[in-house]
Enzyme design. Structure first.
Site, short mmCIF file in Angstrom:
data_model
loop_
_atom_site.label_atom_id
_atom_site.label_comp_id
_atom_site.label_asym_id
_atom_site.label_seq_id
_atom_site.Cartn_x
_atom_site.Cartn_y
_atom_site.Cartn_z
N LYS A 37 0.80 -1.26 -0.18
CA LYS A 37 -0.04 -0.24 -0.09
C LYS A 37 0.94 1.29 -0.04
CE LYS A 37 -0.18 -0.15 5.00
NZ LYS A 37 -0.86 -0.76 6.16
N ARG A 133 -9.93 -0.58 14.52
CA ARG A 133 -10.01 0.19 13.07
C ARG A 133 -11.07 -0.82 12.13
NH1 ARG A 133 -4.47 1.12 10.26
NH2 ARG A 133 -4.75 -1.15 9.60
N TYR A 258 16.55 29.77 7.25
CA TYR A 258 15.50 30.53 7.96
C TYR A 258 15.88 30.52 9.47
CZ TYR A 258 13.59 30.40 3.53
OH TYR A 258 13.09 30.47 2.13
N MET A 306 12.54 24.25 1.83
CA MET A 306 11.67 23.57 0.99
C MET A 306 12.61 22.68 0.11
SD MET A 306 8.61 24.55 -1.41
CE MET A 306 7.74 25.63 -0.21
C1 LIG Z 1 0.05 -1.94 6.76
C2 LIG Z 1 -0.61 -2.81 7.33
C3 LIG Z 1 0.31 -4.02 7.59
C4 LIG Z 1 1.96 -3.92 7.30
O1 LIG Z 1 2.46 -3.60 8.70
P1 LIG Z 1 4.02 -3.36 8.77
O2 LIG Z 1 4.11 -2.86 10.15
O3 LIG Z 1 4.39 -2.48 7.65
O4 LIG Z 1 4.84 -4.65 8.50
C5 LIG Z 1 -0.25 -5.26 7.89
N1 LIG Z 1 -1.65 -5.36 8.04
C6 LIG Z 1 -2.39 -4.39 7.89
C7 LIG Z 1 -3.81 -4.64 8.11
C8 LIG Z 1 -2.12 -3.37 7.74
O5 LIG Z 1 -2.73 -2.19 7.41
#
Ligand SMILES: *Cc1c(COP(=O)(O)O)cnc(C)c1O
Length: 361
Positions: A37, A133, A258, A306
């Site tokens: 993801k 969640r 800055y 930046m």
């Molecule tokens: C992002 C995610 C993972 C992976 O987590 P890591 O800590 O990066 O290994 C696994 N399961 C779910 C449901 C996630 O949202």
């Protein structure tokens, strides 16, 4: 006409990715869903998926239908698994493309059942054993199973849960996994293969689930360990790099960047072509942050701007404009920077902006 090279780039070592996958497989002793993801944690969604597509993984974990669609359009054959609850407007696309959702509510069960009338949809059941969640709480699972049983449009092919504190709270995580294993053992497995999964990277590295046959690592695959003491066995996939544009001899008392951080001695100050517009966090300013130039750690001077940062190269005998600087990578782990920035490696990796060209090795 020749195209100029970028000011900042990220080298992505796909052989390191495969090394880390082998480590994950060895740790799990079972199957692995590669979590890709968020642009594969900043490493590039399609390129990462392509490198993993021939590895025989059952799933690639994505956050939403948009990411799954990009995989399909790139010709990726591995099934996308949608991590987390789906929006009603995403479900028709998920069903028609045979991506695997996890069922988090009775609404989702009812909707996917409808969408699967012509051809049943393969889906996993999400259990909430502590993450809060999405997913069914332990006492809601019987009701969910009854709903699924009377839904011919759904084929239950797995169950999953998620660990909220696997890198922070061992006692809770042990209890959580024990609870999960107890519940998992009661779920009817009417389809084969049937996937049982709970472990993220931290879970995979430090814990054991007796029922699981699939792990879901993300961070670990990119060569970063949630536990500093386990970092050695992994190979960081991304190295963030830039170049020196100019070196200035500045006198003691002169201001830098800055806010005018005042120099406490005469300083050779190198300007580098990267800033928070590239995702190099501004919160690294004045934290003792260092940058690697020609094998030497050089302190960051003043605030991150930046597009540019300024580093102290007074102690560096060999250094000139055009020289490479490494912001993080193998010898400077992104986790150490994240700690300084008051953040986490997951956030630092995913916030590297598109201006940073990804170069695949
Ligand atoms: C992002 C995610 C993972 C992976 O987590 P890591 O800590 O990066 O290994 C696994 N399961 C779910 C449901 C996630 O949202």
């Amino acid at each position: 006409m020749t195209e100029s090279p970028p000011r900042a780039w990220a080298e992505i070592d796909l052989s390191a990715l495969l090394h880390n996958l082998a480590v994950a497989r060895k740790l799990s002793g079972k199957e692995v869903m590669a979590v890709i993801k968020a642009e594969a944690y900043g490493h590039g969604l399609e390129e990462t998926a392509r490198a993993l597509d021939s590895c025989g993984l059952p799933f690639l974990g994505v956050a939403n239908a948009g990411e799954a669609r990009r995989l399909a359009r790139a010709g990726i054959k591995t099934t996308p698994y949608i991590l987390g609850a789906t929006l009603p407007a995403e479900r028709a696309e998920i069903a028609s493309n045979e991506w695997t959702p996890c069922l988090c509510s009775l609404d989702e069960i009812a909707h996917f059942n409808q969408l699967g009338r012509a051809k049943p949809i393969s889906a996993h059941l999400a259990l909430d054993t502590g993450m809060g969640r999405g997913g069914f709480l332990p006492d809601q699972i019987p009701e969910a199973l009854v709903a699924i049983k009377s839904s011919p449009g759904i084929k239950l092919t797995g169950i999953g849960s998620h660990l909220p504190v696997a890198d922070e709270d061992e006692t809770f995580t042990r209890q959580q996994i024990a609870l999960y294993d107890k519940i998992a053992a009661t779920i009817p497995q009417d389809h084969s293969p049937f996937y049982i999964h709970i472990s993220n990277s931290a879970g995979l590295m430090k814990y054991h689930s007796t029922t699981s046959n699939l792990a879901r690592p993300g961070l670990l695959l990119y060569g970063i360990s949630p536990f500093p003491d386990e970092q050695k066995q992994l190979k960081p996939v991304m190295s963030l790099k830039t170049r020196i544009s100019v070196i200035n001899e500045l006198p003691k008392g002169h201001g830098v960047s800055y806010g005018r951080t005042l120099l406490t001695r005469d300083t050779k100050a190198a300007v580098l072509g990267i800033g928070y517009g590239d995702g190099y966090p501004r919160s690294l300013s004045e934290k003792g942050t260092k940058v690697l130039i020609n094998g030497t750690l050089c302190p960051l001077l003043g605030r991150v701007t930046m597009d540019q940062i300024i580093v102290d190269v007074t102690k560096l005998s060999e250094c000139q404009p055009g020289d490479e600087a490494i912001l993080f990578g193998t010898d400077l782990i992104v986790s150490d920077l994240a700690l300084k920035a008051g953040s986490i490696p997951w956030e630092l990796l995913t916030q590297i902006t598109p201006r940073v060209e990804r170069r695949y090795l």
